[in-house]
Design a protein around this motif. Sequence first.
Motif, short mmCIF file in Angstrom:
data_model
loop_
_atom_site.label_atom_id
_atom_site.label_comp_id
_atom_site.label_asym_id
_atom_site.label_seq_id
_atom_site.Cartn_x
_atom_site.Cartn_y
_atom_site.Cartn_z
N GLN A 3 -8.36 1.74 0.22
CA GLN A 3 -9.65 1.32 -0.30
C GLN A 3 -10.79 2.09 0.34
N GLY A 28 -10.31 -6.10 2.92
CA GLY A 28 -9.64 -4.84 2.63
C GLY A 28 -10.58 -3.67 2.41
N SER A 31 -12.52 -2.76 5.66
CA SER A 31 -11.62 -2.18 6.66
C SER A 31 -11.31 -0.72 6.34
N THR A 88 -6.86 -6.94 8.48
CA THR A 88 -8.20 -6.42 8.22
C THR A 88 -9.19 -6.88 9.28
#
Length: 101
Positions: A3, A28, A31, A88
């Motif tokens: 991501q 997510g 992170s 995360t």
Amino acid sequence: AGQGTSALELFNEVPDLDFLFVCVGGGGLISGCALVAHEVAPSCKVIGVEPEAGNDAQQSMEKGEIVRIDTPATIADGAQTQFIGKMTFAIMKEKVEKIIT
């Protein structure tokens, strides 16, 4: 860090960012973006943003442990998380400056 590719694309276009603001749900996206920012632009501060009604990440960062909340009442389904993930959160504690609402 899949991501984080969104941050990588941004840094390719605008390499000298002082701050990177990233929305927070389960952790997510922030992170991954924080991992990329740390490698590509170490002086860039990563700031998480979440709604005040669903500020589980902000509370978690302040307490140093994962905080669970009731499901936030919002139309933003990505912000309806009750807590952030363990993996995360570990990254966030190390690489995210702070979370704001």
